[in-house]
Scaffold this active site. Structure first.
Site, short mmCIF file in Angstrom:
data_model
loop_
_atom_site.label_atom_id
_atom_site.label_comp_id
_atom_site.label_asym_id
_atom_site.label_seq_id
_atom_site.Cartn_x
_atom_site.Cartn_y
_atom_site.Cartn_z
N ILE A 153 0.81 -1.14 -0.01
CA ILE A 153 0.02 0.19 -0.01
C ILE A 153 0.71 1.19 -0.03
CG2 ILE A 153 -1.71 1.29 1.53
CD1 ILE A 153 -2.68 -1.35 2.34
N TYR A 167 -5.25 -11.07 15.43
CA TYR A 167 -5.10 -9.84 14.61
C TYR A 167 -6.02 -8.98 14.63
CZ TYR A 167 -4.68 -7.53 10.06
OH TYR A 167 -4.56 -6.52 9.07
N ARG A 184 -1.41 -13.92 1.25
CA ARG A 184 -2.87 -13.94 1.24
C ARG A 184 -3.50 -14.53 -0.05
NH1 ARG A 184 -3.23 -7.61 3.15
NH2 ARG A 184 -1.31 -7.68 1.86
N VAL A 200 -9.21 -23.33 0.41
CA VAL A 200 -9.33 -23.84 1.72
C VAL A 200 -10.76 -24.16 2.11
CG1 VAL A 200 -8.84 -23.13 4.16
CG2 VAL A 200 -7.30 -22.58 2.45
#
Length: 386
Positions: free
Chosen positions: A26, A182, A232, A250
């Protein structure tokens, strides 16, 4: 760039921005926009500069002198407060934000996202400096809809799944599901920032990103990141495609997500930076509700797009199912669906995302193929030879 004005017609004056985590995905895109489209100065703080190297060298670049790189680990460096004092605004992007780490490295995750962020908030508050803090859509946790019976007609009502900054509860799983370490750390730092605003007058904006996608995101294991690393979902799928492997779904890939192109998202952040009167005191969802797919649909779409940009024929069996325990380890849990309510950001900043899912995937996978295909091929041939 002369005569630029904000959304209310006021002149935009050049400012100095301390950007923590400037060397990441980012940060690199935000630095690019600030250099090419504004007169702002950036104090770029990070431990790595690879993703912004093209902005730092050579010295003949038109923005030479407006971006300075400071190699600092914010955990233990006394120089950080001095840089925050020099700046008009601090943007904190630093975080551990890889789902595979949440339940395998929960202590690092909590420390990185809460403890390490505390001094940044403190320095901004004590020195009267504005703060834009990057949080996550994960603070919402599970949706209310996730707890409805499977056969309930209410499951068709978007009100039970839409995530709103000022109305939606934050629902996490049990403590033993360390995947929520998190989200919990991120939520607590949000609450602390909000309290600093209420009690001590801290000028703040909180950003909740919903799956920002584009060139330079995450890493490709064994190429520009650890070989045993698990990035990710989009980078995981990119890695599989580059290696001609089936994409790993998954738990069947039933979770639903929305994805937004990084350049659309950076436009929103730019508006927050340059319109403090409209952004201060607000929490903003930054996502694209029009780009919602299941993870399985994302895999299918990426397979098609990659075939187009690479010219390679897709595998006969493009996906394979794996359990979350096998993929992420013990203690993993997930949210079912994440759709951002865009009401507040649209009202305050007049912002809406533009890029379709197909277009953002095409841009990202073109970059991935151009950047990594040859390196992956060489790495795989070495492995075969050995």
């Amino acid at each position: 760039m002369a005569g630029r004005v904000d959304l209310d017609g006021n002149p935009i004056n050049p400012m100095t921005i301390c950007m923590i985590g400037a060397g990441g995905f980012i940060g690199s895109h935000l630095c690019e926009k600030l250099m090419s489209e504004t007169q702002h100065t950036v104090l770029a703080v990070d431990v790595y500069s690879d993703k912004i190297k093209h902005l730092l060298e050579p010295t003949s670049l038109p923005w030479n002198g407006r971006i300075q790189f400071h190699r600092i680990n914010i955990k233990n460096d006394s120089r950080l407060e001095g840089l925050i004092k020099m700046a008009d605004l601090t943007v904190n992007l630093a975080a551990i934000c890889t789902p595979a780490d949440y339940n395998t490295r929960p202590l690092d995750t909590i420390y990185s996202n809460f403890i390490d962020a505390l001094p940044v908030v403190k320095y901004c508050s004590e020195n009267g400096k504005r703060l834009i803090h990057f949080s996550t859509c994960e603070v919402y946790g599970k949706t209310i809809g996730a707890f409805l019976p499977e056969e309930s007609p209410l499951r068709q009502d978007p009100a039970y799944f839409l995530l709103s900054e000022d109305a939606s509860p934050c629902i996490f799983g049990p403590i033993e599901k360390q995947r929520w370490s998190y989200a919990c750390a991120k939520q607590l730092i949000e609450r602390l920032i909000y309290a600093e605003g209420a009690e001590n007058g801290l000028e703040f904006t909180i950003v909740r990103p919903f799956n920002w996608i584009g060139p330079r995101m995450d890493f490709i294991p064994g190429i520009d990141g650890p070989s045993e690393g698990v990035p990710r979902v989009l980078a995981c799928f990119s890695n599989n495609l580059l290696r001609h492997e089936p994409l790993k779904l998954v738990d069947g890939g039933h979770s639903q997500r929305t994805f937004i192109y990084i350049k659309d998202a950076i436009e929103a952040v730019s508006l927050m930076i340059e319109n403090p009167a409209r952004a201060n005191g607000h929490i903003f969802n930054v996502g694209n509700p029009n780009n919602e797919v299941t993870v399985k649909q994302l895999a299918e779409m990426m397979t098609q797009v990659y075939s187009k940009v690479s010219g390679e024929t897709p595998l006969e069996t493009p996906t394979v199912d794996v359990s979350s325990k096998e993929f992420y380890g013990e203690g993993y849990d997930d949210s079912d669906k994440r759709i951002p309510d865009m009401t507040i950001i649209n009202r305050q900043l007049g912002w809406n995302p533009k890029t379709s899912l197909w277009d953002l995937l095409e841009s990202t996978l073109t970059y991935q193929h151009r950047t990594y295909a040859e390196a992956v091929k060489q790495a795989m041939s070495k492995t075969t030879t050995n």
